[in-house]
Write an enzyme that holds these catalytic residues in place. Structure first.
Site, mmCIF file in Angstrom:
data_model
loop_
_atom_site.group_PDB
_atom_site.id
_atom_site.type_symbol
_atom_site.label_atom_id
_atom_site.label_comp_id
_atom_site.label_asym_id
_atom_site.label_seq_id
_atom_site.Cartn_x
_atom_site.Cartn_y
_atom_site.Cartn_z
ATOM 1 N N HIS A 24 11.628 3.333 7.797
ATOM 2 C CA HIS A 24 10.249 3.450 7.352
ATOM 3 C C HIS A 24 9.955 4.884 6.941
ATOM 4 C CE1 HIS A 24 5.705 3.310 8.342
ATOM 5 N NE2 HIS A 24 5.911 2.907 7.102
ATOM 6 N N CYS A 76 6.898 5.419 16.116
ATOM 7 C CA CYS A 76 5.950 5.978 15.150
ATOM 8 C C CYS A 76 5.025 4.904 14.589
ATOM 9 C CB CYS A 76 6.683 6.687 14.020
ATOM 10 S SG CYS A 76 7.423 8.244 14.552
ATOM 11 N N HIS A 77 5.612 3.837 14.003
ATOM 12 C CA HIS A 77 4.758 2.830 13.366
ATOM 13 C C HIS A 77 5.129 1.408 13.770
ATOM 14 C CE1 HIS A 77 4.775 6.465 10.812
ATOM 15 N NE2 HIS A 77 3.478 6.280 10.888
ATOM 16 N N GLY A 78 5.884 1.283 14.875
ATOM 17 C CA GLY A 78 6.129 -0.034 15.445
ATOM 18 C C GLY A 78 7.063 -0.949 14.690
ATOM 19 N N PRO A 124 6.815 -2.313 9.744
ATOM 20 C CA PRO A 124 6.722 -1.846 8.350
ATOM 21 C C PRO A 124 8.036 -1.401 7.710
ATOM 22 C CG PRO A 124 5.927 -0.145 9.848
ATOM 23 C CD PRO A 124 6.273 -1.334 10.699
#
Lengths: 203, 418
Positions: free
Chosen positions: A148, A167-169, A182
């Site tokens: 990502h 950070c963003h799963g 993501p």
């Protein structure tokens, strides 16, 4: 890497040439209302040729100034890392630094391997067989950089028992394939080879 | 200077120009009326601007790889030479570029001396020019310290110790300059910071230098004022631009010769030995462009005296517009000054030669004579010449000296046409 900059420079030079030529073309039409004689054609040619030569020269002179920012010889020399894997126990992961990035070396358990091999490929966002991601099923070697935005995922976490990026799963499975979140692609596999049973060479 | 008011053609251009007159500026530079008789000695201003830009760009790039620390600086320069892509080229361009910069500036200064370009109404151009020259010397010196070789270290030691000659506060000034009790890492980091800053100050002064030039316009080889701008000047673009370019290309060929064939010939081999505060090299010399001043420093047998005289040798140039009492600008019409000009050139070259040799025996004696002559030239000869010298008659216009041959040419043309 450097060839892409060469292409970029060439494109810029050609662009300038194109702009110049079109400007010459337009300005001749506007200014030269009289029929063109032999001398003016010769002059136009000289103008164009000298500007073109100048543009190529400037482009060539620019190249060292651009290329100096690419990885230098001392960085390239560190592009190969040898790792001793004899001390890694079953179900353990070590992280080594290769080209400034973490590389995960995991000795997978039988359970993890069968879990990774039995996944239905249609469920995957970036379909890839587990066999294509490993050289020996026991050893999973991949770059520990989330696809990502470049964070380092945490091991043995997430919904699929593999890796989870804080950070963003993004959730990765026991083969490092993206399952949820993501990130667009699976964790990258670096170029590596087994020198012998206890040593691998990355790079 | 008869420039009619410029108005941009397009509506957008008028809108923009009335708020920020960049288009007027561009128009001014484009059409700037330049004397038609300028010779190739007048191309060095353009060459200098080009080299300032080259130095800034290559320096910017070198600063991406250089580390300003006493333990790492020398290694980082070798890293640039061996590892960084084209690092060798960029460093050699920067190092030899400074030599070319000084070569061009010396030609530029001597051109001004020969043709009297410093005289009224161009005193401000000259004074700003001398300020630029001083900043250049400071910048070059600090840049020379950065590779942290033996020559760098000892040059820094010697030059900063000049300030210890100041009575009473000398000691505290030197330790303030060093950030310690000797030249060391703190000195290196501040020199790096200042070496990065100064080119931009020079750039600012160059803009003022050119601004001050564009008020009275260029001097010219005949040294008389322009009387009929329409007949005696040509627009800057394309006439002077193309001529400057031609001269620049010739100069760049010489530059390339140094960079690609003898990149170290102007440097000193001892600077490839890492700085060692325990050992001074047996023979210390500055870069060639500072040698005349170094010779002046050493020819005075007194610490404070030497420093004062050396700085005086640069500062005296500031007063040149008033030391020169002659009303005639160009040496072309000054038979005596022309001779003394060339003696000064030789004197400065002799000082440079003396500066490169050890201060003993004949070298010391010649150095002292040359130093005295340097000051005699500016303090005695220049003021006296204005009263004593019988100058040759000046032409009526800058066209006059070539009118005869022009007349011939036009008559030839009419002959051919028949």
């Amino acid at each position: 890497m450097s060839s892409s900059y060469a292409v970029l420079t060439t494109i810029i030079v050609l662009l300038i040439l194109f702009l110049y030529l079109s400007w010459v073309f337009v300005s001749i039409k506007v200014v030269d209302k009289e029929p063109k004689g032999e001398t003016s054609e010769r002059r136009d040619f000289l103008f164009t040729a000298s500007y073109a030569l100048g543009a190529v020269g400037v482009g060539a002179a620019m190249w060292p100034l651009i290329d100096q920012m690419n990885p230098d010889a001392s960085v390239k020399a560190l592009a190969i890392t040898e790792v001793d894997i004899s001390k890694i126990g079953l179900g353990k992961t070590i992280t080594v630094l290769w080209r400034g990035k973490p590389v995960f070396i995991r000795r997978r358990t039988q359970e993890e391997i069968s879990k990774a091999q039995n996944v239905n490929l249609e469920e995957l966002k970036d379909p890839q067989k587990d066999e294509d991601r490993v050289k020996k099923p026991e050893w999973l070697i991949m770059t520990g950089v989330c696809t990502h935005l470049g964070c380092v995922p945490l091991g043995e976490k997430g919904d699929f028992g593999g890796w989870f990026c804080p950070c963003h799963g993004s959730h990765y499975d026991t083969s490092g394939r993206i399952r949820k979140g993501p990130a667009p692609t699976n964790l990258e596999i670096p170029k590596y080879e087994f020198v012998d049973n206890n040593t691998i060479k990355i790079g | 200077m008869s420039e009619e008011k410029y108005v941009p053609k397009s509506k957008l251009g008028q809108w923009f120009d009335s708020r920020l007159p960049l288009l007027t500026l561009a128009h001014h530079i484009n059409d700037y009326p330049t004397p038609k008789n300028l010779n190739y000695w007048w191309t060095f201003g353009g060459i200098l601007t080009f080299f300032l830009i080259i130095q800034i760009i290559t320096g910017l790039v070198l600063a991406m790889h250089y580390v300003a620390h006493a333990d790492l600086a020398f290694g980082s320069v070798e890293h640039i030479m061996r590892n960084v892509n084209y690092g060798w080229l960029i460093r050699y361009l920067h190092a030899n570029g400074s030599s070319m910069f000084f070569l061009a500036v010396y030609i530029h200064i001597f051109r001004a001396l020969f043709y009297g370009s410093y005289k009224a109404p161009r005193e401000m151009i000259w004074i700003i020019g001398i300020l630029i020259y001083m900043l250049m010397m400071a910048t070059a010196f600090m840049g020379y310290v950065l590779p942290w070789g033996q020559m760098s270290f000892w040059a820094a030691t010697v030059i900063t110790n000049l300030f210890s000659a100041i009575p009473l506060v000398g000691e505290s000034i030197t330790s303030w300059l060093w950030g310690g009790y000797a030249v060391g890492s703190p000195t290196l980091t501040r020199f790096f910071s200042l070496h990065y800053l100064m080119p931009f100050l020079i750039f600012g002064l160059v803009i003022l230098h050119i601004w001050a030039l564009h008020i009275p316009g260029n001097n010219n080889p005949v040294g008389i004022d322009i009387k009929q701008p329409s007949k005696e000047t040509v627009p800057f673009h394309p006439y002077i631009v193309i001529k400057d370019f031609y001269a620049l290309l010739i100069f760049l060929i010489i530059f390339s010769g140094f960079v690609f064939f003898v990149p170290n010939v102007l440097g000193h081999p001892d600077n490839y030995i890492e700085a060692n505060p325990m050992v001074t090299p047996s023979h210390i010399v500055p870069e060639w462009y500072l040698l005349p001043f170094y010779a002046i420093l050493r020819s005075v047998p007194d610490k404070l005296g030497g420093v004062v005289v050396m700085f005086a040798a640069v500062f005296i140039l500031m007063f040149l517009p008033w030391l020169d009492t002659s009303k005639v600008r160009s040496a072309v019409f000054r038979p005596l000054y022309k001779v003394f000009f060339w003696i000064l050139v030789i004197d400065v070259i002799v000082l440079g030669y003396i500066g490169a040799n050890p201060p003993e025996g004949m070298y010391l004696i010649i150095g002292r004579i040359a130093t005295i002559y340097y000051f005699v030239h500016f303090i005695l000869i220049m003021p006296l010449l204005g009263f004593k010298e019988k100058t040759n008659p000046l032409p009526m216009s800058i066209s006059d000296p070539v009118l005869d041959s022009e007349a011939k040419l036009s008559s030839e043309k009419t002959m051919n046409n028949k």
